[in-house]
Design a protein around this motif. Structure first.
Motif, PDB file in Angstrom:
ATOM      1  N   ARG A 300       0.973  -1.273   0.081  1.00  0.00           N
ATOM      2  CA  ARG A 300      -0.018   0.081  -0.037  1.00  0.00           C
ATOM      3  C   ARG A 300       0.990   1.202  -0.132  1.00  0.00           C
ATOM      4  O   ARG A 300       1.194   1.814   1.100  1.00  0.00           O
ATOM      5  CB  ARG A 300      -0.761   0.020   1.364  1.00  0.00           C
ATOM      6  CG  ARG A 300      -2.026   1.117   1.205  1.00  0.00           C
ATOM      7  CD  ARG A 300      -2.801   1.069   2.613  1.00  0.00           C
ATOM      8  NE  ARG A 300      -3.869   2.036   2.634  1.00  0.00           N
ATOM      9  CZ  ARG A 300      -4.785   2.115   3.626  1.00  0.00           C
ATOM     10  NH1 ARG A 300      -4.616   1.285   4.413  1.00  0.00           N
ATOM     11  NH2 ARG A 300      -5.788   2.932   3.575  1.00  0.00           N
ATOM     12  N   THR A 302       0.486   4.121  -1.224  1.00  0.00           N
ATOM     13  CA  THR A 302      -0.361   5.689  -1.040  1.00  0.00           C
ATOM     14  C   THR A 302      -0.569   6.062   0.267  1.00  0.00           C
ATOM     15  O   THR A 302      -0.967   7.048   0.634  1.00  0.00           O
ATOM     16  CB  THR A 302      -1.625   5.692  -1.931  1.00  0.00           C
ATOM     17  OG1 THR A 302      -2.269   4.622  -1.495  1.00  0.00           O
ATOM     18  CG2 THR A 302      -1.290   5.463  -3.197  1.00  0.00           C
ATOM     19  N   GLU A 500      -0.040 -11.917  -6.859  1.00  0.00           N
ATOM     20  CA  GLU A 500      -0.365 -10.614  -7.489  1.00  0.00           C
ATOM     21  C   GLU A 500      -0.665  -9.410  -6.760  1.00  0.00           C
ATOM     22  O   GLU A 500      -0.250  -8.409  -6.915  1.00  0.00           O
ATOM     23  CB  GLU A 500      -1.394 -10.622  -8.690  1.00  0.00           C
ATOM     24  CG  GLU A 500      -1.152 -11.089  -9.877  1.00  0.00           C
ATOM     25  CD  GLU A 500      -0.280 -10.210 -10.726  1.00  0.00           C
ATOM     26  OE1 GLU A 500      -0.777  -9.412 -11.151  1.00  0.00           O
ATOM     27  OE2 GLU A 500       1.014 -10.562 -11.199  1.00  0.00           O
ATOM     28  N   HIS A 504       1.980  -6.979  -7.942  1.00  0.00           N
ATOM     29  CA  HIS A 504       1.531  -6.040  -8.454  1.00  0.00           C
ATOM     30  C   HIS A 504      -0.011  -5.446  -7.811  1.00  0.00           C
ATOM     31  O   HIS A 504      -0.866  -5.657  -8.308  1.00  0.00           O
ATOM     32  CB  HIS A 504       1.154  -6.434 -10.170  1.00  0.00           C
ATOM     33  CG  HIS A 504       2.100  -6.747 -10.951  1.00  0.00           C
ATOM     34  ND1 HIS A 504       3.344  -5.734 -11.148  1.00  0.00           N
ATOM     35  CD2 HIS A 504       2.596  -7.814 -11.254  1.00  0.00           C
ATOM     36  CE1 HIS A 504       4.188  -6.508 -12.020  1.00  0.00           C
ATOM     37  NE2 HIS A 504       3.659  -7.665 -12.168  1.00  0.00           N
ATOM     38  N   ASP A 506      -3.134  -3.620  -6.293  1.00  0.00           N
ATOM     39  CA  ASP A 506      -3.970  -2.600  -6.785  1.00  0.00           C
ATOM     40  C   ASP A 506      -5.278  -2.446  -5.901  1.00  0.00           C
ATOM     41  O   ASP A 506      -6.142  -3.238  -5.889  1.00  0.00           O
ATOM     42  CB  ASP A 506      -4.557  -2.770  -8.341  1.00  0.00           C
ATOM     43  CG  ASP A 506      -5.350  -1.936  -8.756  1.00  0.00           C
ATOM     44  OD1 ASP A 506      -5.610  -1.024  -8.078  1.00  0.00           O
ATOM     45  OD2 ASP A 506      -6.072  -2.100  -9.598  1.00  0.00           O
ATOM     46  N   ASP A 508      -6.770  -0.330  -4.633  1.00  0.00           N
ATOM     47  CA  ASP A 508      -8.186   0.784  -5.111  1.00  0.00           C
ATOM     48  C   ASP A 508      -9.095  -0.097  -5.816  1.00  0.00           C
ATOM     49  O   ASP A 508     -10.499   0.072  -5.430  1.00  0.00           O
ATOM     50  CB  ASP A 508      -7.722   1.868  -5.873  1.00  0.00           C
ATOM     51  CG  ASP A 508      -7.039   2.679  -4.920  1.00  0.00           C
ATOM     52  OD1 ASP A 508      -7.177   3.071  -3.566  1.00  0.00           O
ATOM     53  OD2 ASP A 508      -6.346   3.625  -5.368  1.00  0.00           O
ATOM     54  N   ASN A 509      -8.823  -0.997  -6.639  1.00  0.00           N
ATOM     55  CA  ASN A 509      -9.593  -1.634  -7.564  1.00  0.00           C
ATOM     56  C   ASN A 509      -9.795  -3.172  -7.741  1.00  0.00           C
ATOM     57  O   ASN A 509     -10.584  -3.617  -8.355  1.00  0.00           O
ATOM     58  CB  ASN A 509      -9.352  -1.294  -8.868  1.00  0.00           C
ATOM     59  CG  ASN A 509      -9.155   0.080  -9.215  1.00  0.00           C
ATOM     60  OD1 ASN A 509     -10.089   1.012  -9.201  1.00  0.00           O
ATOM     61  ND2 ASN A 509      -7.918   0.802  -9.601  1.00  0.00           N
ATOM     62  N   ASN A 510      -9.088  -3.663  -6.896  1.00  0.00           N
ATOM     63  CA  ASN A 510      -8.846  -5.368  -6.698  1.00  0.00           C
ATOM     64  C   ASN A 510      -9.452  -5.555  -5.408  1.00  0.00           C
ATOM     65  O   ASN A 510      -8.587  -5.634  -4.379  1.00  0.00           O
ATOM     66  CB  ASN A 510      -7.754  -5.696  -7.083  1.00  0.00           C
ATOM     67  CG  ASN A 510      -7.910  -7.152  -7.403  1.00  0.00           C
ATOM     68  OD1 ASN A 510      -8.114  -8.180  -6.822  1.00  0.00           O
ATOM     69  ND2 ASN A 510      -7.327  -7.640  -8.635  1.00  0.00           N
ATOM     70  N   HIS A 513      -7.113  -8.333  -3.808  1.00  0.00           N
ATOM     71  CA  HIS A 513      -5.728  -7.810  -3.159  1.00  0.00           C
ATOM     72  C   HIS A 513      -6.112  -7.292  -1.851  1.00  0.00           C
ATOM     73  O   HIS A 513      -5.304  -7.589  -0.927  1.00  0.00           O
ATOM     74  CB  HIS A 513      -5.329  -6.827  -4.023  1.00  0.00           C
ATOM     75  CG  HIS A 513      -4.709  -7.338  -5.369  1.00  0.00           C
ATOM     76  ND1 HIS A 513      -3.954  -6.667  -5.975  1.00  0.00           N
ATOM     77  CD2 HIS A 513      -4.877  -8.509  -5.852  1.00  0.00           C
ATOM     78  CE1 HIS A 513      -3.862  -7.134  -7.194  1.00  0.00           C
ATOM     79  NE2 HIS A 513      -4.463  -8.312  -7.191  1.00  0.00           N
ATOM     80  N   ARG A 514      -7.467  -6.592  -1.698  1.00  0.00           N
ATOM     81  CA  ARG A 514      -7.585  -5.984  -0.329  1.00  0.00           C
ATOM     82  C   ARG A 514      -7.706  -7.087   0.563  1.00  0.00           C
ATOM     83  O   ARG A 514      -7.329  -6.875   1.756  1.00  0.00           O
ATOM     84  CB  ARG A 514      -8.731  -5.013  -0.415  1.00  0.00           C
ATOM     85  CG  ARG A 514      -8.682  -4.108  -1.216  1.00  0.00           C
ATOM     86  CD  ARG A 514      -9.580  -2.724  -1.108  1.00  0.00           C
ATOM     87  NE  ARG A 514     -11.006  -3.280  -1.407  1.00  0.00           N
ATOM     88  CZ  ARG A 514     -11.529  -3.161  -2.589  1.00  0.00           C
ATOM     89  NH1 ARG A 514     -10.978  -2.663  -3.532  1.00  0.00           N
ATOM     90  NH2 ARG A 514     -12.754  -3.618  -2.804  1.00  0.00           N
TER      91      ARG A 514
END
Length: 551
Positions: A300, A302, A500, A504, A506, A508-510, A513-514
């Motif tokens: 993370r 950001t 992933e 890689h 993501d 915000d969108n996946n 992944h969260r």
């Protein structure tokens, strides 16, 4: 721009607030302290005016209640479903019961999936003159159905995706309006589930908006923990409450939003605003070691956390191989069996619990007799929930088949006391045990495929499908671990492609992944991530990240 605070900071009690913080930041610690401050200073509380503290799991409510350290008549710590049931559904459902065909004299909150069967499906389809729909296809659709909320209103009860009406014909789908027939059948018997509580609450509040005023009068403060898990309808409910005199406080982390299947989005947290709302941010992590925090920051980028306690430890470890073998190796490395395994899917966590790779059959429609199947499913779920120390869920299961709580206690005690007599036996043995030992009447069998099913499948195969809920269980899902933390964590990735989320990321969108990010963030001291295989290419990509690799 958000104001930076710590988990021990105080803010004005009469302002609405949004506190954003990463995992391990002490969000619940901060919220509990804020509640104590409101209790000490507010002049708006009294015999009938309270603070509502809403969270999304029973574990969350128990945690907050314990941290408040005393029972206070001025604080209701509750899940959102319990809050809406107590303040909207229970007192006012009679106002709309006739319009939806709900028998409201003795409402039972149940797991209505136990009733989904070929027999029920055939009856409903015949009654609706939709015999061209195959009952088996209809059952599959029902298992995936829920109430859909869009543009400030509930629209339909249906699956997320269309289901075929016949197995043999593609692109021939079950009409969406067919699914609500099952709901009407349940309501006619006085049965509702947790999803129905949201829908019925919306119906009542939409028809009688003056009820918002009554709720505001009772709750001058409404605080929500883990707000990123808020269902869209609840988001709108809180907005309505906050645009008057109610102080709304929300605490959460959009990167831990992992309930997309019920309509939750990461944007909800960012977009939520009520008048005079102040925004705050906690950037520290008081849970994990510096090495684990460095790893989380690499996923993370950001939102960078800093260690609050400055505790050093070992690097997270990617451990490659069979999950059971790797878990045993992890126990040896930690020199303790106190290692919590976390998995995305319930079937994986249960396979760890039972040291097997069985596939659950609990959600299958395995019996032509609806009554018999419903009783067997309810009893298995009740037993397994009780063994997980989740008596709330156990009673909900038993309420499906019996309204006499005293008798249910007797049944459950006998089933638990003699668990070893049937846990490794067939479903037919369990059927006989329930009939002959517990004394519950069950319809008898005739020879055929359903009797053969009971003889060829065992109790544990069914029990594998019961959700893990208790904090003391070693093997559970990541979703059920929300709000918890453990010294040693073993996160299971079923396939190498799941790496992933590290290579890689993501967030915000996946959502996947969260989910894995949340699982990793539960670790206090040691973190292990298990993957069955590791290619040379992925090995190279991981070499630059703050994680060790153990083959």
């Amino acid at each position: 721009m958000a104001t930076i605070i710590t988990s021990d900071s105080k803010i004005p009690i009469e302002e609405s607030f949004k506190v954003s913080a990463g995992p391990g930041a002490g969000k619940t610690h901060w919220l509990v302290n804020h509640i104590k401050q409101v209790l000490a200073k507010s002049k708006r509380l009294g015999a009938v005016k309270k603070i509502a503290c809403i969270t999304y799991t029973n574990v969350g409510t128990d945690t907050i209640s314990k941290r408040l350290q005393y029972n206070n008549d001025c604080v209701d710590v509750t899940t959102i479903h319990s809050f809406l049931y107590a303040n909207v559904v229970k007192p006012y459902v009679h106002l709309i019961a006739n319009t939806i065909g709900l028998q409201c004299e003795n409402i039972s909150i149940i797991d209505d999936s136990n009733y989904i069967s070929i027999g029920i499906a055939t009856k409903l389809l015949s009654k609706a003159k939709k015999r061209w729909i195959e009952a088996e296809c209809y059952c599959k659709g029902l298992h995936n159905s829920r109430w859909h909320y869009n543009n400030n209103q509930f629209t339909e009860y249906k699956p997320k995706r269309p289901h075929q009406a016949k197995k043999s014909i593609q692109n021939y789908y079950i009409p969406n309006e067919t699914y609500v027939l099952f709901k009407h059948d349940m309501w006619n018997q006085g049965f509702i589930n947790y999803d129905d509580i949201l829908y019925i609450s919306w119906l009542i509040l939409n028809k009688y908006p003056n009820l918002y005023t009554l709720i505001r009068a009772k709750y001058p403060y409404i605080f929500v923990d883990e707000f990123q898990d808020t269902i869209p309808f609840v988001n709108d409910f809180l907005l309505c409450m906050g645009h008057q005199s109610t102080v709304i406080g929300i605490v959460g982390d959009k990167a831990q939003s992992i309930y997309g299947f019920i309509g939750v989005t990461t944007q909800q947290f960012d977009n939520f605003k009520v008048p005079n709302m102040q925004e705050y941010e906690i950037q520290s992590n008081r849970r994990s070691t510096i090495q684990i925090i460095d790893f989380l920051n690499s996923i993370r980028t950001t939102f960078t956390q800093q260690s609050e306690n400055g505790e050093y430890g070992e690097k997270p470890v990617l451990i490659v191989g069979d999950k059971l073998d790797c878990y045993q190796k992890t126990i040896e490395l930690c020199n303790t069996d106190n290692v919590k395994t976390l998995a995305y899917r319930n079937i994986i966590s249960n396979s760890m619990r039972n040291n097997s790779d069985f596939t659950s059959i609990l959600e299958d429609d395995f019996d032509s007799n609806t009554e018999r199947q419903c009783i067997i499913k309810s009893l298995i779920k009740a037993v397994e929930y009780a063994k997980m120390n989740d008596l709330r869920s156990a009673w909900h299961q038993l309420d499906t088949i019996n309204t006499d709580r005293t008798l249910s206690i007797i049944w459950l005690r006998r089933l638990l006391q003699r668990y070893d007599e049937y846990r490794n036996q067939t479903l037919m043995d369990f059927y006989n045990f329930v009939s002959n030992v517990i004394g519950i009447h069950l319809p008898s069998f005739r020879e055929g495929q359903y009797k053969s099913f009971y003889l060829s499948h065992n109790y544990l195969e069914a029990a594998m499908g019961v959700n893990n809920v208790d904090a003391n269980i070693k093997h559970k899902t990541i979703h059920k671990s929300k709000g918890e933390e453990f010294d040693n964590v073993f996160v299971i990735l079923p396939e190498e492609k799941d790496l992933e989320f590290i290579i890689h990321p993501d967030l915000d969108n996946n959502e996947t992944h969260r989910v894995y990010y949340v699982g990793c963030s539960r670790a206090r001291k040691r973190l292990f991530i298990n993957v069955p295989t590791l290619s040379e290419n992925n090995n190279q990509l991981l070499s630059s990240l703050p994680i060790d690799i153990l083959n």
